[in-house]
Motif scaffolding. Structure first.
Motif, PDB file in Angstrom:
ATOM      1  N   MET A   1       0.826  -1.207   0.000  1.00 53.13           N
ATOM      2  CA  MET A   1       0.000   0.000   0.000  1.00 53.13           C
ATOM      3  C   MET A   1       0.864   1.262   0.000  1.00 53.13           C
ATOM      4  SD  MET A   1      -2.972  -1.408   0.073  1.00 53.13           S
ATOM      5  CE  MET A   1      -3.552  -3.088   0.429  1.00 53.13           C
ATOM      6  N   VAL A   2       0.424   2.228  -0.782  1.00 55.55           N
ATOM      7  CA  VAL A   2       0.984   3.578  -0.698  1.00 55.55           C
ATOM      8  C   VAL A   2       0.061   4.337   0.239  1.00 55.55           C
ATOM      9  CG1 VAL A   2       1.610   5.658  -1.978  1.00 55.55           C
ATOM     10  CG2 VAL A   2       1.765   3.404  -3.096  1.00 55.55           C
ATOM     11  N   ARG A   3       0.619   4.854   1.314  1.00 59.27           N
ATOM     12  CA  ARG A   3      -0.224   5.479   2.339  1.00 59.27           C
ATOM     13  C   ARG A   3       0.103   6.963   2.485  1.00 59.27           C
ATOM     14  NH1 ARG A   3      -2.877   1.634   5.482  1.00 59.27           N
ATOM     15  NH2 ARG A   3      -2.203  -0.510   5.093  1.00 59.27           N
ATOM     16  N   SER A   4      -0.894   7.716   2.829  1.00 58.22           N
ATOM     17  CA  SER A   4      -0.701   9.159   2.975  1.00 58.22           C
ATOM     18  C   SER A   4       0.168   9.478   4.187  1.00 58.22           C
ATOM     19  CB  SER A   4      -2.051   9.845   3.153  1.00 58.22           C
ATOM     20  OG  SER A   4      -1.830  11.193   3.553  1.00 58.22           O
ATOM     21  N   PRO A   5       1.195  10.318   3.985  1.00 64.39           N
ATOM     22  CA  PRO A   5       1.970  10.776   5.146  1.00 64.39           C
ATOM     23  C   PRO A   5       1.280  11.957   5.843  1.00 64.39           C
ATOM     24  CG  PRO A   5       2.938  11.637   3.127  1.00 64.39           C
ATOM     25  CD  PRO A   5       1.730  10.827   2.710  1.00 64.39           C
ATOM     26  N   TYR A   6       0.248  12.498   5.226  1.00 62.55           N
ATOM     27  CA  TYR A   6      -0.438  13.667   5.783  1.00 62.55           C
ATOM     28  C   TYR A   6      -1.755  13.257   6.438  1.00 62.55           C
ATOM     29  CZ  TYR A   6       2.921  16.141   2.911  1.00 62.55           C
ATOM     30  OH  TYR A   6       4.085  16.588   2.364  1.00 62.55           O
ATOM     31  N   ALA A   7      -2.089  13.989   7.491  1.00 58.35           N
ATOM     32  CA  ALA A   7      -3.313  13.670   8.223  1.00 58.35           C
ATOM     33  C   ALA A   7      -4.554  14.230   7.535  1.00 58.35           C
ATOM     34  CB  ALA A   7      -3.227  14.221   9.644  1.00 58.35           C
ATOM     35  N   HIS A   8      -4.362  15.263   6.754  1.00 58.26           N
ATOM     36  CA  HIS A   8      -5.509  15.859   6.079  1.00 58.26           C
ATOM     37  C   HIS A   8      -5.002  16.581   4.844  1.00 58.26           C
ATOM     38  CE1 HIS A   8      -9.543  18.268   6.522  1.00 58.26           C
ATOM     39  NE2 HIS A   8      -9.593  17.350   5.580  1.00 58.26           N
ATOM     40  N   ALA A   9      -5.421  16.148   3.689  1.00 56.77           N
ATOM     41  CA  ALA A   9      -4.907  16.764   2.459  1.00 56.77           C
ATOM     42  C   ALA A   9      -5.800  16.419   1.284  1.00 56.77           C
ATOM     43  CB  ALA A   9      -3.489  16.279   2.181  1.00 56.77           C
ATOM     44  N   LYS A  10      -5.751  17.325   0.309  1.00 57.76           N
ATOM     45  CA  LYS A  10      -6.378  17.034  -0.985  1.00 57.76           C
ATOM     46  C   LYS A  10      -5.343  16.310  -1.837  1.00 57.76           C
ATOM     47  CE  LYS A  10     -10.041  20.242  -2.107  1.00 57.76           C
ATOM     48  NZ  LYS A  10     -10.220  21.365  -1.175  1.00 57.76           N
ATOM     49  N   ILE A  11      -5.793  15.319  -2.574  1.00 56.12           N
ATOM     50  CA  ILE A  11      -4.901  14.651  -3.522  1.00 56.12           C
ATOM     51  C   ILE A  11      -5.069  15.393  -4.845  1.00 56.12           C
ATOM     52  CG2 ILE A  11      -4.397  12.494  -4.728  1.00 56.12           C
ATOM     53  CD1 ILE A  11      -5.855  11.060  -2.366  1.00 56.12           C
TER      54      ILE A  11
END
Lengths: 795, 176
Positions: A45-55
């Motif tokens: 899995m590629v996982r978000s390092p940010y807690a809240h973000a727009k892709i």
């Protein structure tokens, strides 16, 4: 005919060694990650390092070109088919919840959320390529703190317009189960107001979650480390639009769950999507870091409490106002966890007035959901901590205060201020036994000596008298609380031509020893040897119906279904016995595996009847040649285990180091099938409750990154961190099931946390320390002592 | 990928020669190449001990070693502990003392316990607890694991009654 079956009676109550052990101690285990299938592909899995973000963009070209990579999927690639992960417990009609795609499509709401998946020929190739996926994020403000979330200043999901998922209230005045609490608080002779913090915990099952999906053939098969194969199968069908009959879910050996594997996970859905897309079996096994980051967490509540009492120590009212952290999304029962606690804040006491209000709030942290005890440890902590606070205020012994308020044994059945009917209990007996084992008077005397001599190591005594509701659950009650399913359990008992017995259970165990305990139940009921009973579970193709394992429900619900099915077998066999023995059915008695004509020594065994039924040469006219029987059991009430836990805590006032000097617990869990297994459940439960009090906390930094992202920082206790537990039992049978059993899976966890914290505070309260946030680490204890010193004890 | 290296390792009394990537961990070699799936992986940071095996008779965490480092050495896994169909004393003791529930930590816990008893054949309870510090169990609360190790140190012989003999507390639990 003569009796040939060996008579084995009184299996119930025996410390039978486990049937489950042989393969586990020799390494012949079958955990999901051990599975290998031809042509199997591996996911990372590629996982978000940010807690809240727009892709804002994802470039997968380099990852796709990486050696061994077969495909890369993003949220956009599967948007049309991935559906939204289910929440089965909309606690209010207007509950708010964001859509929860397994792979985030345009926004991420916590660090660790999946944004893309690599499908490759090896695990190494898949993980290598994770680093090559280039995701552009536009960071958004994060909300992490519950009290801040409640203000709606920053929104976890701006599209919802609020962080409040639901507000749920129980008021005894409105429900007609007690008096209005406002009056009690307004007229209080003594009013105690406290705020307690339930830190975020991570269930930390030892087996990382793993899923294998085989899409070949007509039926999709999933092997997965889950507590809930049956619920998962239904939810896969609903989420992905596959007919239920086309899905088979197998939970092979499962390495612990504790609520943490009571979930329908993004990773399971993603593995299905990948396998379907590739037409090949796919496997995903998480790393421990991924597990800590993205498997659901538990607890995480702020508890704002008001307790009113008379000067004599009679509690007159209790008001609870919770902020409960859902994390970023609602999982299967996330929203219902606080509700499971709502009916338990009054615990074993006869409060005349009670009000509970809960605000379920979203934050930009990992989702929360059930963790061992689910709602009830939180409630027990709150009431047992504040009872100690009241005792201090009144200058009363905390045990005496509890006794003044608890339900006396002669008052059962007792309808509580929440409207629950406690069927049985004996708090006096459990407490008396615990006090004796603990040497309460001796330790109090030592405490006084140490205080008087200013010993640098102070001694405190922590008390927790608890009860819980378990045996989830009467389906009607679940319906009245808006849960999406029932709480029954299913079983089948099959008598093979050899006379051996197969038991199929819908309760899918993952360490609890059902194979052993169910064998004991059936051996007793059918009068067959323990060794001749085989228990099958954890595969929806073998066990077609079931509601799985959680909420200390297996014995009190699943076990009752097993007994009911066994009884049906006996009824069927009796018809054959009467025919073979040329007697009236009314004259046939069944005992210890044999059917006997009353008043004679003419008998036949269950095994002989099984063989005769299989051959079907000589059966009564119209008799279906089959003894196998199904039963579904729906409990009429919860069961209410209780107990008294006492902890002697040593606190080094110079270093803040805390040591458990002695831990005694006396639990009343009703009738016990296997005392060895019960003992093991108590020990493990204690360890997890103690861990909350002293060691564990999921910590995030200000950006919403999990700091405790490995076992280096998330402190699951090891052997030297835990004491030798002194355990004992009293036995007040439950009246709500035929066995008199109550349930034990969560008791230790529910009871031990407040006992430990009360003990720590009791050791140093005279130095001015009134509260310490959990976990009571040496640095927190030391700081609390320092603050008390500099403020002269006034905090 | 990277160039491979040829290694020869004796695992559970069988000699294997394989070409491996230098970065391949010993635990991956055992599980993925040799099918020794009795040895499990519970973390990425050498904290949990689920992967513990013996290298030349001494416990190591096989997630913290490369397979190439085992070249020319002898490895024993949980699958090599029983001899001639007879359980090793620790395996028997774990069963008798109910020292396992879900079983995931068990292989590593048994291998570490064996190493501990080799170093210190008569440990105190505290020494057993300290010796198992690097192996996490989430189910048992450790008490029965400690009891199992102690029983082997004490040379306790178990019968074949099928009933736990080590649970006086549980069996004598008073009923009021």
């Amino acid at each position: 005919m003569t009796a040939t079956a060996q008579v084995h009676s009184n299996e119930v109550g025996k410390a039978r060694l486990r049937k489950e052990d042989a393969h586990l101690i020799t390494g012949r285990s079958r955990y999901t990650d051990n599975m290998v299938l031809p042509g199997m592909l591996h996911l990372a899995m590629v996982r978000s390092p940010y807690a809240h973000a727009k892709i804002t963009g994802i470039d997968v070209a380099a990852a796709k070109a990486s050696p061994g990579v077969m495909a890369v999927l993003t949220g956009a690639d599967v948007a049309a088919e991935q559906g939204s992960l289910p929440n089965a417990w909309p606690i209010t009609p207007d509950q708010k919840a964001p859509a929860h795609p397994s792979i985030a499509v345009d926004e991420v709401a916590f660090a660790g959320e999946v944004v893309a998946v690599i499908i490759a020929r090896s695990v190494a190739a898949a993980r290598d390529a994770v680093e090559l996926v280039d995701v552009n994020y536009e960071e958004l403000p994060v909300v992490l703190d519950l009290e801040e979330a409640f203000t709606d200043t920053v929104l976890a999901h701006p599209s919802l317009g609020t962080n409040l998922s639901a507000n749920w209230v129980f008021d005894s005045g409105e429900a007609g189960t007690g008096a209005p609490v406002e009056e009690a608080l307004a007229n209080a002779e003594v009013l105690i107001e406290r705020t307690f913090y339930q830190q975020r915990l991570i269930p930390s099952f030892m087996e990382p979650r793993s899923t294998v999906v085989d899409p070949t053939s007509e039926q999709l098969t999933m092997w997965t480390s889950t507590q809930i194969p049956h619920i998962l199968r239904l939810m896969l069908a609903l989420t992905l639009g596959i007919p239920e009959s086309k899905v088979r879910v197998v939970a092979p050996d499962v390495g612990g769950g504790f609520g943490g594997k009571l979930q329908v996970t993004p990773e399971e859905i993603i593995t299905v999507l990948a396998a379907r897309r590739m037409g090949k079996p796919c496997k995903y096994t998480e790393t421990r870091s991924e597990s800590l980051m993205a498997a659901h967490h538990g607890r995480a509540q702020v508890q704002r409490l008001k307790l009113s009492a008379t000067r004599e120590g009679i509690v007159t009212g209790f008001s609870v106002n919770l902020l409960a952290d859902m994390g970023a999304y609602l999982g299967l029962v996330t929203s219902g966890v606080p509700i499971l606690g709502a009916f338990m804040f009054n615990s074993i006491y006869k409060f005349p007035a009670y009000r509970f209000e809960c605000n379920n709030l979203f934050t930009n942290k990992a989702w929360t959901d059930a963790y061992r005890g689910a709602g009830r440890p939180e409630a027990t902590f709150a009431i047992e901590r504040i009872m100690d606070e009241l005792a201090v205020e009144l200058g009363m012994d905390p045990l005496e205060l509890r006794e003044k308020n608890w339900i006396k044994h002669e008052e059962f059945p007792f309808t509580t201020v929440c409207g629950l009917e406690y069927d049985s209990g004996n708090y006096e007996a459990a407490t008396a036994k615990a006090v004796e084992l603990f040497d309460y008077a001796g330790l109090r005397a030592e405490q006084l000596r140490r205080r008087n001599s200013n010993d640098p190591v102070q001694l405190g005594i922590g008390i927790s008298t608890f009860t819980e509701m378990c045996g989830l659950a009467p389906s009607r009650v679940l319906g009245s609380l808006a849960y999406g399913a029932g709480g029954w359990e299913h079983a089948q008992v099959r008598v093979l031509p050899t006379g051996n017995v197969e038991v199929v259970t819908g309760s899918s165990a993952h360490g609890q020893g059902h194979e052993t305990a169910w064998s004991q139940l059936v051996a007793d009921r059918l009068g067959v040897p323990f060794e001749n009973v085989e228990v099958l579970h954890g595969d929806t193709q073998v066990s077609q119906r079931g509601l799985d394992t959680y909420g200390s429900r297996s014995l009190t619900v699943g076990g009752m279904a097993v007994l009911a099915a066994a009884d049906k077998v006996i009824e069927k066999a009796k018809v054959v016995a009467a025919h073979l023995l040329e007697a009236s059915e009314d004259d046939i008695e069944f005992s210890a595996g044999n059917f006997t004509v009353k008043g004679t020594d003419t008998s036949t065994s269950l095994g002989e009847i099984a063989l005769a039924t299989f051959a079907a040469h000589n059966l009564p006219d119209g008799f279906e040649p089959n003894l196998d029987s199904d039963a579904t059991f729906d409990p009429v009430n919860f069961s209410f285990p209780h107990g008294t836990h006492l902890a002697a805590m040593e606190v080094d006032t110079e270093t803040g180091q805390v040591r458990i000097r002695k831990y005694v617990c006396v639990d009343d869990i009703g009738v016990v099938v296997n005392p060895m297994i019960v003992e093991g459940q108590v020990h493990g439960g204690l360890a997890q409750g103690i861990a909350q009090a002293l060691y564990e906390e999921a910590v995030y930094d200000d950006a919403g990154t999990l700091v405790t992202g490995s076992f280096v920082d998330y402190l699951v206790p090891s052997a030297p961190d835990l004491p030798h537990y002194i355990t004992d039992r009293t036995q007040t049978p439950s009246t709500t099931n035929q066995l008199g059993a109550k349930g034990v899976g969560e008791a230790g966890t529910i009871a031990s946390t407040p006992a430990i914290v009360n003990g720590v505070l009791d050791a140093i309260r005279h130095l001015g320390v009134r509260d310490i946030k959990m976990p009571c680490s040496p640095s927190r204890v030391w700081h609390a002592l320092e603050v008390a010193k500099t403020t002269g004890g006034a905090q | 990928m990277a160039s491979s290296k040829t290694i020869t390792v004796e695992v559970d009394d069988v000699s294997y020669t394989d070409d491996v990537e230098p970065r391949l961990l010993l635990v991956q070699y055992l599980r993925e190449r040799l099918g020794k799936t009795g040895t499990l992986i519970g973390c990425d940071t050498t904290n949990c001990g689920a992967c513990t095996v013996h290298l030349d008779g001494v416990s190591v965490k096989s997630c913290t070693m490369f397979a190439v480092q085992a070249d020319g050495h002898q490895v024993t896994t949980i699958e090599g502990m029983a001899t001639d169909g007879k359980l090793a004393p620790l395996q028997e003791a774990f069963h008798q003392c109910h020292a396992l529930q879900c079983g995931f930590c068990t292989p590593g816990m048994i291998m570490q316990s064996a190493s501990l008893l080799k170093e210190n054949p008569h440990p105190s309870e505290a020494e057993i607890r300290d010796g198992l510090e690097g192996n996490l169990c989430r189910c048992t609360g450790y008490q029965n694991i400690v009891a199992a190790v102690k029983s082997v140190a004490d040379g306790v012989e178990y019968g074949d009654s099928g009933v736990s003999a080590s649970l006086e507390d549980a069996q004598n639990a008073g009923v009021s």
